[in-house]
Design an enzyme around this catalytic site. Structure first.
Site, PDB file in Angstrom:
ATOM      1  N   ALA A 180     -19.078 -33.963   4.739  1.00 26.27           N
ATOM      2  CA  ALA A 180     -17.815 -33.232   4.948  1.00 26.27           C
ATOM      3  C   ALA A 180     -17.721 -32.132   3.885  1.00 26.27           C
ATOM      4  O   ALA A 180     -16.736 -32.029   3.144  1.00 26.27           O
ATOM      5  CB  ALA A 180     -16.615 -34.171   4.898  1.00 26.27           C
ATOM      6  N   HIS A 204     -18.338 -28.647  -3.005  1.00 22.19           N
ATOM      7  CA  HIS A 204     -19.750 -29.062  -2.969  1.00 22.19           C
ATOM      8  C   HIS A 204     -20.654 -27.845  -3.084  1.00 22.19           C
ATOM      9  O   HIS A 204     -21.679 -27.878  -3.759  1.00 22.19           O
ATOM     10  CB  HIS A 204     -20.088 -29.750  -1.638  1.00 22.19           C
ATOM     11  CG  HIS A 204     -19.334 -31.011  -1.378  1.00 22.19           C
ATOM     12  ND1 HIS A 204     -18.360 -31.101  -0.414  1.00 22.19           N
ATOM     13  CD2 HIS A 204     -19.421 -32.236  -1.939  1.00 22.19           C
ATOM     14  CE1 HIS A 204     -17.887 -32.333  -0.381  1.00 22.19           C
ATOM     15  NE2 HIS A 204     -18.496 -33.041  -1.306  1.00 22.19           N
TER      16      HIS A 204
END
Ligand code: PAF
Length: 285
Positions: free
Chosen positions: A31, A36
């Site tokens: 996700a 990230h």
């Protein structure tokens, strides 16, 4: 980009590139969002080879419904990873990561005994289990983690120490990525309703405003002010707000008790558990 689903293929792919330079590992549960991607960008700059693992680790979920509802977006994740120039996406199954039950209990000590430790029993042991496996399989030069999960980084450093250092592995901690309104980026944010999403930035707003409170008031006053301020918003309920020493994770009672005070918060916005933190640097006290 290679998509690899087994440990043996991962190890064979890495054996071909290891002497080209560093291997950077970014462990994720998928996700993927800009938070990230900022870890991946940093890993890309610092290593010849970048491996991103995408694995929703069941052993770190103490709440079955949290595991069941955790967002899974593999196709979109792979597109983002490819575009970011990742070399290997390691996407194992649960059976591949845990061919048999992992009964290891890590002696994580005081860093794991506060805040998330008691709130989520077993969570940090599960994180230690999966991250130690990822380190053993990948043997990275550097591994990248976001500071949103501030306590998690301390726990991982402790696990690395317990496991003998994983060949001088460097744990790289990276700043929190935020939306424009200050909400810390998290895979869980997609579960907020539109109304809740508009309220959730109050966490970061209160933390930032508390820097001014901290300059004037005691640590306990500042702590309570943050809790009361956030609890006044609809949907919001603070689970804990602790001001801790940023290395030992132990709560402190006075500003003078530490050179490095970090306020760590967990608050529910409706059903969604959000986490954030702020550093009180000496000049703000
Ligand atoms: O922070 C996370 O996303 C997870 O805890 C991690 C480090 C990938 C382990 O599953």
């Amino acid at each position: 980009m290679e998509i690899i689903r087994t440990v043996s293929e991962l190890q064979s792919a890495l054996s071909k590139v290891r002497n080209l330079g560093g291997v950077g590992l970014v462990p994720t549960m998928g996700a993927l969002h800009e938070g990230h991607m900022s870890l991946i960008t940093r890993a890309r700059k610092e290593n010849a080879t970048v491996v991103v693992s995408v694995f929703v680790n069941p052993t770190q979920f103490n709440n079955p419904s949290d595991l069941a509802t955790y967002p899974r977006t593999e196709e979109a994740d792979c597109r983002l990873l490819e575009a970011a120039g990742v070399d290997i996406a390691f996407i194992p199954t649960v059976e591949e990561m845990y061919p048999e039950e992992d009964c290891r209990v890590f002696n994580l000590g005081p860093v794991a005994e506060v805040m998330e430790g008691p709130m989520r029993p077993g969570h940090f042991n599960g994180v230690a289990q999966v991250v130690s496996k990822l380190f053993a399989f990948t043997n990275p030069t550097r591994a990248y983690f976001g500071e949103k999960d501030f306590q998690q980084i301390a726990v991982i450093r402790r696990m690395v120490e317990l496991e003998g250092g994983f060949n001088n592995l460097e744990i790289v901690s990276c700043p929190i990525k935020r939306h424009e309104d200050g909400l810390a980026m998290s895979s869980r944010n997609v579960r907020l309703s539109a109304e809740q999403r508009s309220v959730a930035p109050c966490i970061n707003l209160a933390l930032k405003a508390s820097l001014i409170k901290a300059a004037e008031g005691s640590l306990n006053e500042t702590r309570q002010w943050v809790i009361d301020t956030i609890n006044r918003y609809p949907f919001m309920e603070v689970e804990y707000y602790e001001i801790v020493d940023g290395i030992t994770m132990q709560p402190v009672s006075n500003w003078d008790d530490t050179e490095y005070a970090v306020g760590c918060i967990t608050a529910y916005c409706g059903e969604v558990r959000l986490i954030d933190n702020i550093t009180y640097n000496p000049s703000s006290k």
